[in-house]
Scaffold this motif. Sequence first.
Motif, PDB file in Angstrom:
ATOM      1  N   UNK A  69      30.115  37.395  -3.817  1.00 48.13           N
ATOM      2  CA  UNK A  69      30.892  37.857  -2.929  1.00 48.13           C
ATOM      3  C   UNK A  69      30.099  37.883  -1.547  1.00 48.13           C
ATOM      4  N   UNK A  70      31.011  38.109  -0.405  1.00 48.21           N
ATOM      5  CA  UNK A  70      30.183  37.955   0.908  1.00 48.21           C
ATOM      6  C   UNK A  70      29.945  39.138   1.390  1.00 48.21           C
ATOM      7  N   UNK A  71      28.906  39.312   2.210  1.00 46.24           N
ATOM      8  CA  UNK A  71      28.491  40.354   2.916  1.00 46.24           C
ATOM      9  C   UNK A  71      28.832  39.694   4.276  1.00 46.24           C
ATOM     10  N   UNK A  72      29.850  40.101   4.948  1.00 47.85           N
ATOM     11  CA  UNK A  72      30.203  39.481   6.423  1.00 47.85           C
ATOM     12  C   UNK A  72      29.472  40.353   7.383  1.00 47.85           C
ATOM     13  N   UNK A  73      28.819  39.754   8.132  1.00 41.70           N
ATOM     14  CA  UNK A  73      28.150  40.194   9.295  1.00 41.70           C
ATOM     15  C   UNK A  73      28.864  39.829  10.629  1.00 41.70           C
ATOM     16  N   UNK A  74      29.520  40.767  11.324  1.00 43.51           N
ATOM     17  CA  UNK A  74      30.495  40.578  12.468  1.00 43.51           C
ATOM     18  C   UNK A  74      29.603  39.565  13.486  1.00 43.51           C
ATOM     19  N   UNK A  75      28.621  39.714  13.872  1.00 46.08           N
ATOM     20  CA  UNK A  75      27.812  39.057  14.639  1.00 46.08           C
ATOM     21  C   UNK A  75      27.775  37.714  14.397  1.00 46.08           C
ATOM     22  N   UNK A 109      29.347  32.375  15.430  1.00 40.10           N
ATOM     23  CA  UNK A 109      29.565  31.111  14.676  1.00 40.10           C
ATOM     24  C   UNK A 109      31.119  30.497  15.239  1.00 40.10           C
ATOM     25  N   UNK A 110      31.700  30.968  16.122  1.00 39.98           N
ATOM     26  CA  UNK A 110      33.035  30.426  16.448  1.00 39.98           C
ATOM     27  C   UNK A 110      34.009  31.053  15.776  1.00 39.98           C
ATOM     28  N   UNK A 111      33.742  32.185  14.883  1.00 40.94           N
ATOM     29  CA  UNK A 111      35.004  32.597  14.138  1.00 40.94           C
ATOM     30  C   UNK A 111      35.557  33.946  14.965  1.00 40.94           C
ATOM     31  N   UNK A 112      36.747  34.175  14.704  1.00 48.91           N
ATOM     32  CA  UNK A 112      37.119  35.346  15.052  1.00 48.91           C
ATOM     33  C   UNK A 112      36.877  36.440  13.805  1.00 48.91           C
ATOM     34  N   UNK A 113      35.900  37.374  13.805  1.00 47.78           N
ATOM     35  CA  UNK A 113      35.420  38.216  12.657  1.00 47.78           C
ATOM     36  C   UNK A 113      36.472  38.781  11.962  1.00 47.78           C
ATOM     37  N   UNK A 114      37.757  38.986  12.651  1.00 48.37           N
ATOM     38  CA  UNK A 114      38.833  39.895  11.970  1.00 48.37           C
ATOM     39  C   UNK A 114      39.285  38.822  11.119  1.00 48.37           C
ATOM     40  N   UNK A 115      39.743  37.566  11.395  1.00 48.66           N
ATOM     41  CA  UNK A 115      40.070  36.781  10.654  1.00 48.66           C
ATOM     42  C   UNK A 115      39.266  36.105   9.326  1.00 48.66           C
ATOM     43  N   UNK A 116      37.700  36.084   9.669  1.00 53.42           N
ATOM     44  CA  UNK A 116      36.834  35.963   8.677  1.00 53.42           C
ATOM     45  C   UNK A 116      37.146  37.014   7.643  1.00 53.42           C
ATOM     46  N   UNK A 149      34.077  44.978  22.402  1.00 56.59           N
ATOM     47  CA  UNK A 149      34.593  46.117  21.671  1.00 56.59           C
ATOM     48  C   UNK A 149      36.229  45.742  21.184  1.00 56.59           C
ATOM     49  N   UNK A 150      36.698  45.075  21.751  1.00 55.04           N
ATOM     50  CA  UNK A 150      38.175  44.643  21.216  1.00 55.04           C
ATOM     51  C   UNK A 150      37.856  44.112  19.990  1.00 55.04           C
ATOM     52  N   UNK A 151      37.214  42.813  19.904  1.00 55.67           N
ATOM     53  CA  UNK A 151      37.107  42.195  18.674  1.00 55.67           C
ATOM     54  C   UNK A 151      36.421  43.092  17.435  1.00 55.67           C
ATOM     55  N   UNK A 152      35.660  43.990  18.146  1.00 58.11           N
ATOM     56  CA  UNK A 152      35.051  44.972  16.779  1.00 58.11           C
ATOM     57  C   UNK A 152      36.152  45.901  16.407  1.00 58.11           C
ATOM     58  N   UNK A 153      37.109  46.112  17.456  1.00 54.93           N
ATOM     59  CA  UNK A 153      38.180  47.113  16.881  1.00 54.93           C
ATOM     60  C   UNK A 153      39.036  46.164  16.061  1.00 54.93           C
ATOM     61  N   UNK A 154      39.442  45.126  16.315  1.00 53.88           N
ATOM     62  CA  UNK A 154      40.355  44.415  15.640  1.00 53.88           C
ATOM     63  C   UNK A 154      39.733  44.012  14.328  1.00 53.88           C
ATOM     64  N   UNK A 155      38.335  43.823  14.080  1.00 52.10           N
ATOM     65  CA  UNK A 155      37.501  43.849  12.854  1.00 52.10           C
ATOM     66  C   UNK A 155      37.913  44.998  11.846  1.00 52.10           C
ATOM     67  N   UNK A 156      38.184  46.066  12.399  1.00 51.67           N
ATOM     68  CA  UNK A 156      38.392  47.338  11.638  1.00 51.67           C
ATOM     69  C   UNK A 156      39.696  47.399  11.545  1.00 51.67           C
ATOM     70  N   UNK A 157      40.349  46.860  12.266  1.00 45.41           N
ATOM     71  CA  UNK A 157      41.770  47.073  12.211  1.00 45.41           C
ATOM     72  C   UNK A 157      42.414  46.192  10.956  1.00 45.41           C
ATOM     73  N   UNK A 192      32.886  55.575  15.338  1.00 42.22           N
ATOM     74  CA  UNK A 192      33.653  56.712  15.151  1.00 42.22           C
ATOM     75  C   UNK A 192      34.826  56.684  16.082  1.00 42.22           C
ATOM     76  N   UNK A 193      34.467  56.209  17.429  1.00 45.48           N
ATOM     77  CA  UNK A 193      35.555  56.190  18.514  1.00 45.48           C
ATOM     78  C   UNK A 193      36.636  55.055  18.057  1.00 45.48           C
ATOM     79  N   UNK A 194      36.050  53.986  17.503  1.00 45.13           N
ATOM     80  CA  UNK A 194      37.103  52.908  17.017  1.00 45.13           C
ATOM     81  C   UNK A 194      37.892  53.681  15.738  1.00 45.13           C
ATOM     82  N   UNK A 195      37.368  54.280  15.102  1.00 45.80           N
ATOM     83  CA  UNK A 195      38.015  54.724  13.905  1.00 45.80           C
ATOM     84  C   UNK A 195      39.185  55.814  14.365  1.00 45.80           C
ATOM     85  N   UNK A 196      38.992  56.469  15.650  1.00 42.14           N
ATOM     86  CA  UNK A 196      39.743  57.377  16.276  1.00 42.14           C
ATOM     87  C   UNK A 196      41.073  56.371  16.776  1.00 42.14           C
ATOM     88  N   UNK A 197      40.469  55.479  17.464  1.00 43.20           N
ATOM     89  CA  UNK A 197      41.424  54.628  18.238  1.00 43.20           C
ATOM     90  C   UNK A 197      42.392  53.871  17.086  1.00 43.20           C
TER      91      UNK A 197
END
Lengths: 330, 330, 330, 330
Positions: D200-206, D211-218, D251-259, D293-298
């Motif tokens: 499988x994949x270990x997806x590193x957000x960074x 790499x030009x991806x949107x991490x949430x899409x990846x 922060x927005x793309x990080x939140x989207x990743x967890x979304x 944790x802030x993102x989780x609450x968001x």
Amino acid sequence: MTGQQKPAQRYGAGIWHFATYVDRYATDGYGPQRSLLEMIDLAGQVGDLSVVDINYPFPGGGVSFEEVEAALKRNNLSVIGITPEIYTQVFSKGSFTNPDPGVRRLANEMCNEAAKVVRRFGADYVKLWPGQDGWDYPFQVDYHDLWKLSMDGVGELASQNPDLKFVIEYKPREPRNHMSYDSVARTLLGIEKIGLPNIGILLDFGHALYGGESPADSAQLAIDYGRLFGMDVNDNLRGWDDDMIAGSIHPMELMEFFYVLRKNKWKGVWQLDQFPFRDDCVGAAKSAISFLKHIDQALDRLDWDAMKAAQSRQDAVAATNLARAALFNF
Amino acid sequence: MTGQQKPAQRYGAGIWHFATYVDRYATDGYGPQRSLLEMIDLAGQVGDLSVVDINYPFPGGGVSFEEVEAALKRNNLSVIGITPEIYTQVFSKGSFTNPDPGVRRLANEMCNEAAKVVRRFGADYVKLWPGQDGWDYPFQVDYHDLWKLSMDGVGELASQNPDLKFVIEYKPREPRNHMSYDSVARTLLGIEKIGLPNIGILLDFGHALYGGESPADSAQLAIDYGRLFGMDVNDNLRGWDDDMIAGSIHPMELMEFFYVLRKNKWKGVWQLDQFPFRDDCVGAAKSAISFLKHIDQALDRLDWDAMKAAQSRQDAVAATNLARAALFNF
Amino acid sequence: MTGQQKPAQRYGAGIWHFATYVDRYATDGYGPQRSLLEMIDLAGQVGDLSVVDINYPFPGGGVSFEEVEAALKRNNLSVIGITPEIYTQVFSKGSFTNPDPGVRRLANEMCNEAAKVVRRFGADYVKLWPGQDGWDYPFQVDYHDLWKLSMDGVGELASQNPDLKFVIEYKPREPRNHMSYDSVARTLLGIEKIGLPNIGILLDFGHALYGGESPADSAQLAIDYGRLFGMDVNDNLRGWDDDMIAGSIHPMELMEFFYVLRKNKWKGVWQLDQFPFRDDCVGAAKSAISFLKHIDQALDRLDWDAMKAAQSRQDAVAATNLARAALFNF
Amino acid sequence: MTGQQKPAQRYGAGIWHFATYVDRYATDGYGPQRSLLEMIDLAGQVGDLSVVDINYPFPGGGVSFEEVEAALKRNNLSVIGITPEIYTQVFSKGSFTNPDPGVRRLANEMCNEAAKVVRRFGADYVKLWPGQDGWDYPFQVDYHDLWKLSMDGVGELASQNPDLKFVIEYKPREPRNHMSYDSVARTLLGIEKIGLPNIGILLDFGHALYGGESPADSAQLAIDYGRLFGMDVNDNLRGWDDDMIAGSIHPMELMEFFYVLRKNKWKGVWQLDQFPFRDDCVGAAKSAISFLKHIDQALDRLDWDAMKAAQSRQDAVAATNLARAALFNF
């Protein structure tokens, strides 16, 4: 800093925020063309805008000064700057740096016309964005000559109009592969060489960002040279001038930008330079301004003394935590 | 490889190479508009072109099939592919992935129209470049749904026209901030999932390059999946799709690209996809093709056995020296 | 230009070209460590090098001046510059801009030591590369103070050693996320502000390239300010300081760089700053120098009058064709 | 989604977060070396970590399994994965793709050793990060052969250890100029071709971000293929793997990743992969986790129905406003 009575922050926008756009693919546009009067009425709908920057000649054409003034008045807008369109077909190989002296003369004349419009509207400045001045290929230009033309073109205008301010909006590239005024430092070098007091910088947050600058550092540098005459904001993905909604990608750097402005007691309009190609333009402006207000409040919440202490230690973790606490409310 | 009799290499170009362009600044264009017939006559002036790829609906409009055929004939050109314009105003929020099912239907219909034109011209393929399919902002789309629409749109067309080939030209971004078919690997993933034999890749050298791929690797991968149906070349500064003259910036990588094609005995047209915004279009095409011919000869000069040996050792210095010796004639 | 008798071009290299390297992954290095004497002997094997730039303190330690001088002598090498290592552990939070005044003092002392070594070797300059001076995060530093420290640190050294030259090698980033002296224009701004005659720029071709500059333009600008005191070359993929073999990726821009140097009658050593992590270091140096010689000859072949005429028209196609004809021998 | 009882989110970190680092400049390190036991004790100080990923052979050496187990126990930590160090000196020209079959054998053996360690610790997976597998220069490798070796190397391991999971952490580049497993889509292509269930994949957000991806899409894509086996987060400036504090820039793309993770009911550890070169490592970890944790609450605060409606319209302004309201608390 935090205790003093603040006057209400004023907001503005380039009127092109409310235009529709074309690009090399959607040659029929991202929507039906709008007249300048329609754009002004849309700007009025945002509700928070006090000023606009208007292209000259007026986009769409066929509109009189009186009509523009009436439209501005009914929307409670005034004019902060005039942007001569020195980047259309006739200038596609350059304005101040065009290889044809006749076209360079046209550029000078158009900017002098724009200067008259600035006076008529009681605006603050002529905004120079010579986006076609630069090069595309290795070997294409003589760099010494090109840079001299870049400085001479701006210097001549400032000499011809000593009663007015001229602001240069630098940008790394687009539409040229490399633009002559490409960075804050290069632009300051040029301004210092020209040596006139009425030339400054219009700092576009996004241009600094995708040029690899830290916009807050760019602002500080321009301020230290006494040349920060204006600014506008937007956002991008650091690779291109995407002109997205301010703060939608880089809220921390945007807050830092305004932190530096406030720290230096810079008083000026917070302007938008966004291109909502596919999005509702009024909604995109409202979204940006609501976030700018949020940042303004975050700067009120920020613990300035602790931030200064963290910066004196260059303590990244502490500085990040302080900025976050103020910006994200936690 | 080097001893065999080679048939003459055929060259081609997207007909838009001979158009004039607009962008968001030079909204009045980088020159007066040209009709499709004028573009074809300019293509004929290049002297080395055998085929063209033509947009559909025909750019400029008001031209009949008969006129186009006559223009092609007098310039000794045939049609390799038809590119339906699924990226103009009506499709500005997407073609296959448009949120409006009615617009998705329009995209399907336009592509089916293009398929008929392919048959009429005896061309090789319908070229799909869904440049408005993708997203601009975080949170804007449901990625699962968007990707499914991207695949379904292409799959439906290929099913409706099993007698024809469809080629997807992937691209990282522009005009969307992120395009759905963004890379060679993503496109191959999609093609494999769709599972039809008549869908392949049109590999644009510049798109691969500024997407962070090594174009020669992209070509090898597409070939290994049996999906390299076409290709075109240009050059850029690795940050944007500058569509400059082929080889003007990256001659080594361009030579490597053709090295991989020859090594795999890939037989196909070498096409140009350049946008000479400010430059003479015929001159830009001639410049590119003269360099492609130079590369073809360099591949004749190359010591293939030594190169293979160097690659088996992954010896960068030896491989660089061998390629240089062939390319720079020293 | 082309008719005059040319003295033989001299070549040089940073001695680190012949070191082995570590990075954050291969912490045990890309090969066994080498002593400075071994590096010098490897430099001698290249055959075309006349000068080297040496780190101070001497890498590896445990070597005397006499041993170094003997090694240089047996390899016919002299010293062009000394690079004080103001970027190791003690300086990891900065040298001139370290928040700790004690560390700033150490940096000054180490550079003054390096100045003595310059005198002892009869070298040309102390090379300052304050790679740890800058920032990593938004809000981390006070930009005004940091930039002042950057200028003060260099100015103090130049004042303390008026008999010597100090060259600043700017770089956009790495190891800092943003380096203080980040671009040619910023560095010139700083040098002009300091206002001393013995401070100049060491222009690294690759740093300019991946910073979004056109290196030939950077050279012209530094020359126009009388501040181009040295230069070195390498290549990269425009996103990072890859320090690859010169000309392996960007031969046209490399040729343009030397075109500008020759045009301005700039006389100086052509140096290499390459990091052959996994490659034979002598082979990588030979490969680069053979290509630099090829460029030198290409500049002899170039039609200078036609190039100047093309540049006066800003004619990209003609300029590209002229440069190609000279560089690729066709 | 929002109403259900949530189990407490578990957090983890690569143990290298608590190491000190070297790079090619600070060859003596950014601090004194730490033993694995010290690192584990530092990880324990963070307070919120449940698991760690540990390099094998154990960094620093000279430590027994019993000591490691004791250190983990006293810090309430367990092991999620083992990362074999297939990127040190012996592997500097590649692990699975090394031109030397003997080194490829060594890589296989080291990974099989790591598999035993996974079993001993009861960990979840062997993490494969073949960072030296790829190329630096055009023409250096045979892309077909290299990619086959990349797949064969992983496939062999998965076949040899069917009881274990293997995760591939792709990355665009560094230390290689181009890494073989460079993107989510390329890695999925390879995994599908290998055809084994335990890869499988270990997806590193960074890595996705720069790499030009949107991490949430990846993440969505990997989930849709049933291959998202793990993930970690950090942040960067989109041009390099800066491994900064998570959310400090995007922060927005990080939140989207967890979304996207929550939307797909992905249950797994939220891990950190940060490299605090100059910063307090415990502080950097605490800063990141407090933001997670802030993102989780968001995500609890987010109006999911409105967001889904906005996405179905692909309405960027509405989606941005909704995400902002949740993330910035306004």
